[in-house]
Design an enzyme around this catalytic site. Structure first.
Site, mmCIF file in Angstrom:
data_model
loop_
_atom_site.group_PDB
_atom_site.id
_atom_site.type_symbol
_atom_site.label_atom_id
_atom_site.label_comp_id
_atom_site.label_asym_id
_atom_site.label_seq_id
_atom_site.Cartn_x
_atom_site.Cartn_y
_atom_site.Cartn_z
ATOM 1 N N ASP A 155 0.855 -1.184 0.000
ATOM 2 C CA ASP A 155 0.000 0.000 0.000
ATOM 3 C C ASP A 155 0.894 1.238 0.000
ATOM 4 O OD1 ASP A 155 -2.888 1.162 0.774
ATOM 5 O OD2 ASP A 155 -1.376 2.206 1.957
ATOM 6 N N ASN A 163 -2.648 12.942 -3.326
ATOM 7 C CA ASN A 163 -3.603 13.284 -4.374
ATOM 8 C C ASN A 163 -4.268 14.629 -4.107
ATOM 9 O OD1 ASN A 163 -3.766 11.721 -6.639
ATOM 10 N ND2 ASN A 163 -5.437 10.437 -5.931
ATOM 11 N N ASP A 172 -0.754 9.897 -9.815
ATOM 12 C CA ASP A 172 -0.532 8.842 -10.807
ATOM 13 C C ASP A 172 0.956 8.563 -10.984
ATOM 14 O OD1 ASP A 172 -3.222 8.582 -11.189
ATOM 15 O OD2 ASP A 172 -3.288 9.684 -13.086
ATOM 16 N N ASP A 198 -4.432 2.420 -4.597
ATOM 17 C CA ASP A 198 -2.996 2.517 -4.313
ATOM 18 C C ASP A 198 -2.447 1.222 -3.742
ATOM 19 O OD1 ASP A 198 -4.445 2.714 -1.970
ATOM 20 O OD2 ASP A 198 -3.055 4.099 -1.007
#
Length: 273
Positions: A155, A163, A172, A198
């Site tokens: 993770d 983000n 991204d 993620d």
């Protein structure tokens, strides 16, 4: 490290591709049918011509000269019939070839599309659909052979915050860089998936949990080196959990186990059992 795209689990044709292959096979039957019609027509024409000429030659020689007068018309009609039939056969063959070409192109397109749907477009890793196909086969093999199978779930830490603060484009970028680190660290026989959002999953056949732990330490070293070289606005860090397959357990069991271990480790709920 390249993705193991040639694994048997990806070789199965989709239902659409199977239908197209059946249609291509049926075209071979139409080819045979056209050749059969051609042969039958030649036999009928030969028999008809023999029926017209042979009786006069065998029993009534005096009629030969009379029949000779009609031979040009007979041969003209015969040649015209053959020409027309050839035109028909050629047009049918062209139509069959065009249909076959279109079906082959559609088959290639479908198989490429089928392959693309197994790949996550952002990270170029296998996606959840590929996981369903490939992990089931590995579990069946591990159950049958009693071999080792270990799963690693990863993770990206603070991804939601990245983000929100830096924008989805940077988010991204962190995901793609994580994917590249995973591909550079693990073996070609290991299967790497974007599990969702993620989260990433690495399926390691013939691997014990201790061996997988050594691979995780290599990944940590690579990650530390990457952070020193790139110096992005936010350090890239990950959490992970490891779980070994137990003979007789299902896909759901092992995924729940590795997900639980990731959660416990991420939230410092250790030791993890």
């Amino acid at each position: 490290m390249s993705l193991p795209q040639s694994r048997n689990s990806l070789c199965k044709l989709s239902p659409e591709s199977e239908v197209i292959q059946q249609q291509i096979s049926s075209l071979s039957g139409r080819d045979l049918q056209l050749w059969s019609i051609t042969l039958l027509l030649l036999v009928v024409l030969s028999a008809g011509l023999s029926a017209v000429i042979a009786p006069g030659l065998e029993w009534m020689p005096e009629r030969v000269h009379e029949q000779v007068r009609y031979l040009p018309q007979l041969f003209f009609g015969l040649i015209s019939l053959i020409v027309l039939f050839n035109v028909y056969i050629i047009s049918q063959k062209r139509e069959l070839n065009a249909t076959r070409k279109a079906l082959v192109q559609e088959l290639i397109f479908n198989e490429r599309l089928e392959g693309l749907t197994l790949i996550d477009p952002l990270t170029q890793l296998f996606n959840r659909r590929a996981l369903d196909q490939m992990l089931s086969k590995e579990i069946v093999r591990a159950n049958r052979q009693g071999s080792n199978l270990t799963l690693l779930m990863i993770d990206v830490d603070r991804f939601k915050s990245i983000n929100e603060r830096l924008g989805p484009v940077v988010g991204d970028q962190y995901l793609t860089e994580t994917a590249q680190l995973l591909k550079a660290t693990f073996r070609g026989s290991d299967m790497i998936f974007r599990y969702g959002g993620d989260e990433f999953l690495v399926v390691m056949p013939e691997t014990t949990e201790d061996q997988a732990d050594r691979a995780v330490r290599r990944l940590s070293d690579e990650l530390e080196r990457w952070n020193l070289e790139n110096k992005l606005q936010c350090e890239l860090s990950i959490s992970w959990g490891l779980a070994s397959h137990v003979v007789g357990t299902s896909i759901t069991d092992i995924l729940q186990s590795v997900s639980r271990k990731l959660f416990m480790k991420k939230h410092k709920m250790i030791p993890v059992f």
